[in-house]
Write a protein that holds these residues in place. Structure first.
Motif, PDB file in Angstrom:
ATOM      1  N   ALA A 186      38.618  26.566  17.324  1.00 23.91           N
ATOM      2  CA  ALA A 186      37.335  27.243  17.107  1.00 23.91           C
ATOM      3  C   ALA A 186      36.731  26.902  15.749  1.00 23.91           C
ATOM      4  CB  ALA A 186      37.506  28.752  17.244  1.00 23.91           C
ATOM      5  N   LYS A 187      37.557  26.617  14.765  1.00 24.43           N
ATOM      6  CA  LYS A 187      37.042  26.242  13.443  1.00 24.43           C
ATOM      7  C   LYS A 187      36.345  24.886  13.488  1.00 24.43           C
ATOM      8  CE  LYS A 187      40.387  28.861  10.789  1.00 24.43           C
ATOM      9  NZ  LYS A 187      41.617  28.810  10.006  1.00 24.43           N
ATOM     10  N   ARG A 188      36.857  23.981  14.295  1.00 27.30           N
ATOM     11  CA  ARG A 188      36.287  22.637  14.367  1.00 27.30           C
ATOM     12  C   ARG A 188      35.269  22.483  15.480  1.00 27.30           C
ATOM     13  NH1 ARG A 188      40.370  18.187  14.216  1.00 27.30           N
ATOM     14  NH2 ARG A 188      38.475  17.007  13.795  1.00 27.30           N
ATOM     15  N   TYR A 189      35.357  23.331  16.485  1.00 21.05           N
ATOM     16  CA  TYR A 189      34.443  23.291  17.628  1.00 21.05           C
ATOM     17  C   TYR A 189      34.144  24.730  18.041  1.00 21.05           C
ATOM     18  CZ  TYR A 189      32.757  22.242  22.366  1.00 21.05           C
ATOM     19  OH  TYR A 189      32.010  22.162  23.519  1.00 21.05           O
ATOM     20  N   PRO A 190      33.187  25.357  17.363  1.00 21.51           N
ATOM     21  CA  PRO A 190      32.886  26.768  17.632  1.00 21.51           C
ATOM     22  C   PRO A 190      32.476  27.010  19.086  1.00 21.51           C
ATOM     23  CG  PRO A 190      31.788  26.026  15.633  1.00 21.51           C
ATOM     24  CD  PRO A 190      32.359  24.808  16.297  1.00 21.51           C
ATOM     25  N   PRO A 191      32.866  28.148  19.638  1.00 21.92           N
ATOM     26  CA  PRO A 191      32.529  28.460  21.029  1.00 21.92           C
ATOM     27  C   PRO A 191      31.025  28.435  21.300  1.00 21.92           C
ATOM     28  CG  PRO A 191      34.141  30.016  20.199  1.00 21.92           C
ATOM     29  CD  PRO A 191      33.710  29.182  19.047  1.00 21.92           C
ATOM     30  N   ALA A 192      30.212  28.762  20.316  1.00 23.51           N
ATOM     31  CA  ALA A 192      28.753  28.757  20.512  1.00 23.51           C
ATOM     32  C   ALA A 192      28.251  27.356  20.867  1.00 23.51           C
ATOM     33  CB  ALA A 192      28.060  29.269  19.257  1.00 23.51           C
ATOM     34  N   LEU A 193      28.865  26.323  20.314  1.00 25.90           N
ATOM     35  CA  LEU A 193      28.470  24.949  20.635  1.00 25.90           C
ATOM     36  C   LEU A 193      28.852  24.573  22.066  1.00 25.90           C
ATOM     37  CD1 LEU A 193      29.382  22.906  17.418  1.00 25.90           C
ATOM     38  CD2 LEU A 193      27.136  23.680  18.185  1.00 25.90           C
ATOM     39  N   ASP A 194      29.924  25.154  22.552  1.00 26.71           N
ATOM     40  CA  ASP A 194      30.407  24.826  23.893  1.00 26.71           C
ATOM     41  C   ASP A 194      29.426  25.278  24.965  1.00 26.71           C
ATOM     42  OD1 ASP A 194      32.405  23.760  25.659  1.00 26.71           O
ATOM     43  OD2 ASP A 194      32.982  25.817  26.132  1.00 26.71           O
ATOM     44  N   SER A 195      28.698  26.339  24.703  1.00 27.50           N
ATOM     45  CA  SER A 195      27.776  26.858  25.716  1.00 27.50           C
ATOM     46  C   SER A 195      26.378  26.254  25.606  1.00 27.50           C
ATOM     47  CB  SER A 195      27.692  28.388  25.615  1.00 27.50           C
ATOM     48  OG  SER A 195      27.226  28.750  24.333  1.00 27.50           O
ATOM     49  N   GLN A 196      26.162  25.375  24.613  1.00 25.93           N
ATOM     50  CA  GLN A 196      24.867  24.716  24.439  1.00 25.93           C
ATOM     51  C   GLN A 196      25.046  23.212  24.677  1.00 25.93           C
ATOM     52  OE1 GLN A 196      23.585  25.661  20.499  1.00 25.93           O
ATOM     53  NE2 GLN A 196      23.425  27.843  20.919  1.00 25.93           N
ATOM     54  N   PRO A 197      24.734  22.737  25.884  1.00 24.24           N
ATOM     55  CA  PRO A 197      24.996  21.336  26.233  1.00 24.24           C
ATOM     56  C   PRO A 197      24.388  20.321  25.262  1.00 24.24           C
ATOM     57  CG  PRO A 197      24.292  22.552  28.157  1.00 24.24           C
ATOM     58  CD  PRO A 197      24.145  23.468  26.983  1.00 24.24           C
ATOM     59  N   GLY A 198      23.237  20.582  24.703  1.00 22.70           N
ATOM     60  CA  GLY A 198      22.599  19.638  23.800  1.00 22.70           C
ATOM     61  C   GLY A 198      23.242  19.562  22.426  1.00 22.70           C
ATOM     62  N   LYS A 199      24.066  20.535  22.084  1.00 22.76           N
ATOM     63  CA  LYS A 199      24.663  20.591  20.749  1.00 22.76           C
ATOM     64  C   LYS A 199      26.153  20.254  20.740  1.00 22.76           C
ATOM     65  CE  LYS A 199      21.314  23.421  18.656  1.00 22.76           C
ATOM     66  NZ  LYS A 199      20.974  23.946  17.395  1.00 22.76           N
ATOM     67  N   ARG A 200      26.689  19.867  21.864  1.00 24.11           N
ATOM     68  CA  ARG A 200      28.114  19.536  21.926  1.00 24.11           C
ATOM     69  C   ARG A 200      28.407  18.281  21.114  1.00 24.11           C
ATOM     70  NH1 ARG A 200      29.174  20.545  28.310  1.00 24.11           N
ATOM     71  NH2 ARG A 200      29.280  22.800  28.165  1.00 24.11           N
TER      72      ARG A 200
END
Length: 106
Positions: free
Chosen positions: A25-39
């Protein structure tokens, strides 16, 4: 006495699984996972997941996990990722990667 050791091991496995999910989660926050354009890129996601797998293998080798403990680790890791808010696809991908890596014969 034996049940006390098993209880301590269950908690140690759960603590490790939660810590492993927190490190992701520190390197790949969950918020980014739910936003396809920001992955992040596939390469970056692969590196993050591989680093988690290496840590899981080190834990496995240090603690000599049996099949039940490996299953517990996978399950606790899956729930920790879900609680952090990751999508089902990422939870399944990361959990499978960790389980495959700790289950390989060395």
């Amino acid at each position: 006495m034996l049940s006390f050791l098993r209880l301590g091991r269950k908690s140690e496995i759960k603590d490790f699984a939660v810590d492993l999910a927190d490190q992701i989660a520190k390197r790949y926050p969950p918020a980014l996972d739910s936003q396809p354009g920001k992955r992040p890129s596939v390469n970056r996601l692969t590196r993050i997941t591989e680093e988690a797998c290496v840590k899981a293998v080190e834990f496995h080798d240090h603690h000599k996990l049996g099949w039940l403990s490996r299953a517990r680790l996978g399950n606790d890791f899956r729930w920790a990722l879900k609680e952090l808010g990751y999508t089902k696809e990422f939870v399944d991908f990361a959990t499978e990667a960790v389980i495959v890596h700790i289950s390989r014969k060395r």
